[in-house]
Design a protein around this motif. Structure first.
Motif, PDB file in Angstrom:
ATOM      1  N   SER A  83       0.837  -1.198   0.000  1.00 43.04           N
ATOM      2  CA  SER A  83       0.000   0.000   0.000  1.00 43.04           C
ATOM      3  C   SER A  83       0.869   1.244   0.000  1.00 43.04           C
ATOM      4  O   SER A  83       0.537   2.250  -0.613  1.00 43.04           O
ATOM      5  N   PHE A  85       1.901   1.771  -3.574  1.00 46.73           N
ATOM      6  CA  PHE A  85       0.776   2.256  -4.391  1.00 46.73           C
ATOM      7  C   PHE A  85       0.517   3.722  -4.132  1.00 46.73           C
ATOM      8  O   PHE A  85       0.324   4.504  -5.049  1.00 46.73           O
ATOM      9  N   ILE A  86       0.507   4.085  -2.860  1.00 47.28           N
ATOM     10  CA  ILE A  86       0.062   5.434  -2.544  1.00 47.28           C
ATOM     11  C   ILE A  86       1.071   6.463  -3.027  1.00 47.28           C
ATOM     12  O   ILE A  86       0.726   7.616  -3.288  1.00 47.28           O
ATOM     13  N   CYS A 144       0.220   6.188  -7.279  1.00 51.79           N
ATOM     14  CA  CYS A 144      -1.088   6.142  -7.932  1.00 51.79           C
ATOM     15  C   CYS A 144      -1.921   7.347  -7.525  1.00 51.79           C
ATOM     16  O   CYS A 144      -1.695   7.924  -6.460  1.00 51.79           O
ATOM     17  N   CYS A 181      -5.837   8.669  -6.519  1.00 54.81           N
ATOM     18  CA  CYS A 181      -6.793   8.074  -5.591  1.00 54.81           C
ATOM     19  C   CYS A 181      -7.648   7.003  -6.256  1.00 54.81           C
ATOM     20  O   CYS A 181      -7.836   5.917  -5.737  1.00 54.81           O
ATOM     21  N   ASP A 230      -7.071   5.138  -8.930  1.00 55.79           N
ATOM     22  CA  ASP A 230      -6.321   3.925  -9.237  1.00 55.79           C
ATOM     23  C   ASP A 230      -6.034   3.126  -7.977  1.00 55.79           C
ATOM     24  O   ASP A 230      -6.141   1.902  -7.964  1.00 55.79           O
ATOM     25  N   TYR A 231      -5.672   3.838  -6.928  1.00 58.73           N
ATOM     26  CA  TYR A 231      -5.364   3.164  -5.669  1.00 58.73           C
ATOM     27  C   TYR A 231      -6.577   2.358  -5.209  1.00 58.73           C
ATOM     28  O   TYR A 231      -6.454   1.195  -4.822  1.00 58.73           O
ATOM     29  N   LYS A 241      -7.019  -0.772  -7.101  1.00 61.00           N
ATOM     30  CA  LYS A 241      -6.059  -1.808  -6.709  1.00 61.00           C
ATOM     31  C   LYS A 241      -6.483  -2.434  -5.375  1.00 61.00           C
ATOM     32  O   LYS A 241      -6.412  -3.659  -5.209  1.00 61.00           O
ATOM     33  N   MET A 280      -4.636  -1.460   3.790  1.00 63.20           N
ATOM     34  CA  MET A 280      -4.768  -0.720   2.531  1.00 63.20           C
ATOM     35  C   MET A 280      -5.713   0.462   2.626  1.00 63.20           C
ATOM     36  O   MET A 280      -5.606   1.396   1.838  1.00 63.20           O
ATOM     37  N   HIS A 319      -4.546   4.547   5.329  1.00 63.57           N
ATOM     38  CA  HIS A 319      -4.261   5.608   4.356  1.00 63.57           C
ATOM     39  C   HIS A 319      -5.472   6.471   4.069  1.00 63.57           C
ATOM     40  O   HIS A 319      -5.496   7.217   3.094  1.00 63.57           O
ATOM     41  N   LEU A 323      -5.795   9.419   1.241  1.00 66.84           N
ATOM     42  CA  LEU A 323      -6.569   9.135   0.025  1.00 66.84           C
ATOM     43  C   LEU A 323      -7.620  10.206  -0.202  1.00 66.84           C
ATOM     44  O   LEU A 323      -7.774  10.735  -1.303  1.00 66.84           O
TER      45      LEU A 323
END
Lengths: 441, 733
Positions: free
Chosen positions: B212, B215-216, B219, B221, B223-224, B227, B259, B263, B267
């Motif tokens: 995570s 990703f963060i 990516c 928001c 797209d995250y 995922k 995930m 976050h 996010l």
């Protein structure tokens, strides 16, 4: 291997039997036949096409017939016990038990037998077990019988006077007994029904202190709780609650000064209303106290007592009480076997008595016993002197009467495992009543 | 126990005597032991089941049950130790397969051993409280194989590695996985939990914590969230394929925590792609995903809701305080309306029609609509606009939709009484000028207001409609009574308005021209003749008149003017030119109104039936006016409006405000008296709270105002202060 032939040939003790695999399948996998015909044991084609079994052919014939028809017919020349022993060998004992007697119906009962015990003195209680066995409490002993009516090792709890017994399951029996002064013994214990060994002792704590106590009547709920009326030494009277799984005390309902719980003669768990019926009756107390306890709110949600009631013959002498959840009522019986009914939905209502005294015939026995009540499958049972009456329908019409001339008055009876057991007071004998298997057509 | 067994023994003695051979037990056990070996060696075909069964039976019968049982334990342990070695010897990837194969074999062997020892299992084991054969077999497997030092860690590492490989996209043998996991579950749920589930959850938490973070960083928001959703679904799928169903909640919990929960703030507030941007761009799909993921974690939805609320409040505040927007009330309301529609749609498409979100939306609207004190006026103007022209040719259902939306905005208003005031004014104008477009729509809205605010709120509005109807009847009666042909006399149409129902201003009457005065007198006589005890006063500022006029070249026009304008124009029947002073004197129209009228008669292009000297936009006290005989128009009918701002002017606004405040006083007093009558004794703060509660359906009373009303009531001796505690008030009946 390959296609299994349906036909199976046995040589039992020299006698040839032929049957089919489908018939043998009725024995179930958990039997000798189930294992024998399992493919694990039949991977290679057999040299001979018959199975040899070194057992009694006459008994085999009876059991094979049981597998074929589901009915049990034991020829007079073969002792029943022999059949039971052979059934145990083959793993068919459960099949025999279920075929032995039919589904319980109070109006079709026949006397299946009587057992005379060797205990001295009056019987206290008889309790039917879940699988057709029973236990009988006499003084400080409990005699345990399995469904074949063979006696197992007896139970005792420090040889204290026993007040009540009850079955948790076919393996476990709970016994409630008087406290032994100064020794902290007595109380309640869990025993093995097959060996009579003490497995667990239930304890009562007041303010985190374990106290000795006398346990009276008991009741069991389907959510694995045990209830018992309890008397402690320092006026710690009330209803104790234990968990059947952990054995730990989970609750205690203390009796209030103007009411009686700890001396109760009868407890009955009411599944639908989630309440416990507690009844203290004459002659334990001068007055009769009946109440419903709701343990979730710790409150007495319904109560009735004959204190202050007009002194009529009926109400002053209530001898037993039983709650009937289907009709939201409580049935009472007085010492003349008059039935009375009360509405459970409101407190403060009176008792509606239906007098049956004129129906009673015959002379009073030498040693009368107090009437007792039981409810089973929508039928109401009431014992009086040497007979048990069966009542049916919404108006509780008397439909049958079970009576046996031998043994004197019935001091207690119990229904369970599709059997009715009646304990007589005079001759230390108990009767087994069961419903025969259904007719052929 | 002993008595029972003795009895059994006696029956046995009927058939054949048992010779107590000291080696009997040993011999019999050897046969059974051999059979167990053969079973484990897949060599059972040579065994006779019946013979083995009988031997086991005999051992139990002759009290060698203990020997049989302990022999079984020893033999089985021996075999399991061998098996353990062969499993340990398995190379790399074959390890799991070997374990699985041996497990299957062991189960089969166990079943066969139990078949032979069934009699012991039924009789000897329960009475001695020993472990039944099947359970014993599982326990021995666990002790000798699973918990052997080498296998235990190897098994766990292998399983976890396979899961990791699957997470990184490799295909693994799920069937084998399922079998091994099932083995752990068969051995007991605690074995599964301790030997697999706990470490599995720990490793997963690490994995997703790292992932995570990656990703963060890279990516946006949307797209995250995609995922995260995919990972969540993968884990659920894994559970259905080869884990215990009870693990699902636990593993999804791990993914949710790592995930999403960890976050969440980042996010939501992500620059350029966070929640606010999604709301602005109507990204239903992303919003829906965010909703369904966030709802899984504690405080997830409240996080979304808070950001949404502050966003709506912010944009709403900008909207209602933008001076640009205040120019056009209809557009102002339309924008509110669009804003509401937009968010309604988001809530229904993406937020599952969540009640808490709807509430948040409503409270936000309530918040910012009331930031602008003119909102009640604007909403009423919006309705006015719709009812005048906006609903022409619109189907009945659509009218209802419009009205419902109006009601929705109305509900947000705190000062509903202000709205009522304006609504009454606007309605009066519509009714008197005959401009209302649809009677049904008018009535329907009043019914809605009535259901919303009660009978009291609309009784005066309904009274206005009744007046209109009775006036019609009165006029018919009036003309029927006039036998004489009126001929050239002006036709009079009177609307008799009940005092109090209508927003009348204290009218300064003007001087009517003689012709008019004559018919008015006739009507007065007629009306007072039929209704006794009433007083009629003319509301000259609200009427209209149609005048026929002939201009210079003989062109005839019908002029539609207000009553005041009529009075002015009639003066020109007797002379072509008049000064402002003369007009003012002759008509006695209030100066403000007079100026307005003259302005509209002389200064509006295409409607200038009068000529002003000097020519200018504004009216001065020294101006002179002449009949404009050069007036032309394409139309026969000419409507001369009055120059009035549709919106209120500043002093008018003050006036309305003042009247509203004045009306509130008795309402507050009534509420105080009602409360005190039932409570008898109450302290100041509680009175304020109760009054506010009682009145909030109409307006939010100002605490200072309430205090003043209380003081007034004390003065008038409805209440008194407690002599000891000055904060307490006592009701004086």
């Amino acid at each position: 291997m390959g296609i299994q032939r349906d036909r199976v040939r046995f040589n039992v003790g020299g006698k040839i039997f032929e049957t089919s695999a489908t018939t043998l399948a009725n024995a179930g996998r958990d039997s000798m036949f189930g294992s024998m015909l399992d493919e694990n044991w039949n991977l290679q084609s057999r040299e001979t096409d018959e199975y040899f079994i070194d057992r009694n052919p006459a008994c085999f014939s009876v059991l094979l017939d049981l597998l074929r028809t589901g009915e049990l017919h034991i020829p007079a020349k073969i002792p029943e016990k022999l059949i039971y022993r052979e059934a145990l060998y083959y793993g068919l004992l459960d099949n025999v038990r279920t075929a032995k007697w039919g589904q319980f119906d109070g109006n079709r009962l026949t006397l299946a037998g009587s057992i005379t015990g060797q205990a001295p003195g009056d019987g206290t209680a008889i309790r039917a077990g879940p699988l057709g066995g029973c236990c009988v409490a006499h003084g400080s002993m409990v005699h345990v019988y399995d469904w074949m009516l063979e006696e197992h090792s007896p139970i005792y709890l420090d040889y204290q006077r026993i007040n009540d017994v009850g079955w948790i399951d076919s393996e476990n029996i709970v016994v409630s007994a008087c406290e032994r002064l100064g020794r902290g013994d007595g109380g309640m214990g869990l025993f093995s029904s097959s060996t009579g060994d003490l497995r667990y002792k239930f304890q009562v704590s007041h303010e985190n202190q374990v106290k000795s106590f006398t346990a009276g009547a008991m009741s069991f709920s389907s959510d694995y709780r045990i209830f018992a009326s309890c008397k402690g030494r320092s006026n710690e009277y009330g209803i104790g609650v234990w968990d059947q799984v952990t054995g730990k005390q989970s609750d205690f309902f203390y009796e209030s000064p103007d009411w009686s719980l700890g001396d109760a003669d009868r407890l009955q768990w009411l599944q639908n209303s989630n309440c416990l019926l507690v009844a203290t009756l004459f002659p334990r107390k001068d007055n009769c106290y009946i109440s419903l306890l709701d343990f979730r709110v710790k409150r007495m949600v319904w109560s009735w007592s004959d204190i202050g009631a007009p002194i009529t013959v009926h109400e002053k002498r209530v001898r037993d009480a039983i709650a009937m959840e289907e009709t939201n009522s409580i049935c009472l019986v007085n010492e003349y076997e008059d039935l009375g009914f009360m509405d459970l939905r409101r407190t403060g209502g009176g008792v509606k008595w239906s007098s049956r005294r004129r129906l009673m015939k015959g002379k009073m026995p030498d040693e009368p016993c107090y009437p007792k009540l039981a409810l089973h499958g929508g039928q109401l049972f009431s014992s009086m002197n040497d007979s048990i009456s069966v009542f049916c329908g919404s108006d509780w019409v008397l439909t049958s009467r079970l009576r046996r001339s031998y043994g004197g008055s019935i001091c207690d009876f119990s229904i369970g495992g599709d059997r009715l057991f009646a304990l007589h007071s005079e001759e230390n004998v108990f009767d087994i009543w069961e419903t025969p298997p259904p007719p052929l057509i | 126990m002993s008595t029972q067994k003795r009895r059994n023994f006696q029956i046995e003695a009927f058939k054949h005597r048992v010779v107590v051979d000291p080696k009997y037990a040993e011999k019999t056990w050897k046969i059974l032991e051999h059979a167990i070996h053969e079973i484990y060696n897949h060599n059972a075909s040579g065994l006779s089941f019946e013979e083995l069964y009988r031997n086991a039976y005999n051992m139990v019968l002759h009290k060698f049950g203990d020997k049989l049982y302990s022999g079984l334990v020893t033999t089985m342990t021996l075999h399991l130790k061998e098996i353990s070695q062969s499993i340990e010897a398995a190379q790399g990837g074959l390890f799991l397969e070997e374990l699985n194969r041996e497990w299957t074999d062991h189960n089969k062997a166990l079943q066969m051993i139990r078949d032979i020892l069934m009699y012991m299992d039924r009789t000897f084991i329960p009475s001695t409280h020993k472990t039944p054969v099947h359970e014993l077999g599982l326990n021995l497997w666990m002790d000798n194989i699973l918990h052997s030092s080498k296998t235990q860690t190897r098994l766990l590492n292998t399983l976890l590695e396979l899961v990791l490989r699957e997470r990184t996209g490799e295909v693994i043998n799920r069937g084998l996985m399922r079998n091994i996991i099932k083995m752990l579950m068969d051995l007991g749920s605690s074995v599964y939990q301790e030997d697999f589930e706990k470490p599995f959850l720990g490793v997963s938490a690490n994995f997703y914590s790292v992932e995570s973070q990656q990703f963060i960083e890279c990516c946006d928001c949307g797209d995250y969230l995609k995922k995260a959703e995919r990972r969540l679904n993968e884990e659920m799928e894994r559970v259905t394929h080869y884990l215990d169903a009870k693990s699902e909640a636990k593993i999804t919990n791990v993914v949710e925590k790592e995930m999403i929960a960890n976050h969440m703030q980042r996010l939501v507030h992500m620059e350029k792609s966070g929640l606010v941007n999604m709301l602005i761009d109507d990204k239903y799909e992303d919003l829906g995903r965010m909703y369904s993921l966030f709802r899984r974690v504690p405080n997830g939805l409240s996080t979304i809701r808070d950001v949404m609320t502050s966003h709506i409040r912010e944009t709403g505040k900008q909207l209602v305080t933008d001076p640009e927007r205040l120019r056009d009330p209809v557009d102002f309301v339309q924008r509110l309306w669009d804003e509401k529609d937009k968010h309604d749609k988001i809530i229904s498409l993406a937020f599952n029609n969540d009640k808490t979100f709807q509430n948040a939306l409503n409270s936000s609207f309530e918040y910012f609509i009331n930031l602008n004190p003119r909102s009640p006026e604007f909403i009423s103007l919006f309705v006015d606009d719709k009812l005048r022209k906006g609903l022409k040719g619109v189907s009945e259902e659509d009218v209802e939709i419009v009205l419902d939306k109006v009601m929705m905005l109305f509900r947000y208003l705190q000062e509903k009484d202000v709205f009522e005031k304006y609504y009454k004014q606007h309605l009066a104008k519509r009714l008197l000028s005959g401009k209302t477009n649809s009677d049904d729509a008018e009535r329907s809205l009043i019914v809605k207001l009535k259901t919303e605010c009660g009978y009291q709120f609309t009784s005066k509005l309904e009274g206005m409609f009744t007046d209109m109807k009775t006036s019609q009847d009165t006029m018919q009666g009036f003309y029927a009574s006039q036998v004489v042909d009126t001929g050239d006399n002006p036709t009079l149409a009177v609307q008799v308005l009940t005092m109090g129902s209508w927003p009348t201003q204290p009218s300064v009457s003007c001087n009517f021209p003689a012709e008019i005065r004559w018919v008015c007198e006739k009507f007065r006589t007629y009306y007072l003749g039929t209704h006794t005890g009433r007083r009629l006063s003319w509301q000259t500022n609200m009427g209209t008149a149609d005048l026929k006029a002939t201009f210079g070249k003989g062109q005839k026009h019908e002029l539609n003017v207000s009553t005041y304008q009529m009075c002015i124009l009639m003066l020109f029947n007797n002379g072509d030119g008049l000064s402002y002073k003369e007009i003012e004197q002759a008509t006695e129209i209030p100066a403000v109104d007079l100026k307005r009228c003259l302005q509209s008669l002389a200064c509006v292009k295409g409607k200038n039936v009068l000529r002003k000297e000097p020519m200018s936009k504004d009216i001065g006290e020294d101006d002179a006016f002449f009949f404009n005989d050069k007036f032309t128009s394409k139309f026969y009918k000419v409507k001369i409006g009055t120059v009035v701002a549709q919106k209120e002017s500043e002093p008018e606004k003050q006036e309305t405000r003042q009247r509203v405040e004045e009306d509130r006083k008795p309402q507050i007093e009534a509420a105080i008296v009602r409360i005190m009558k039932s409570r008898r004794l109450l302290d100041h703060n509680n009175i304020v709270t109760e009054v506010t509660k009682q009145l909030q359906s109409r307006f939010l009373p100002n605490p200072v105002l309430i205090k003043k009303r209380i003081e007034s009531l004390i003065e008038r001796e409805f209440l008194e202060r407690d002599k000891v505690d000055r904060k307490l008030y006592r009701y004086l009946a």
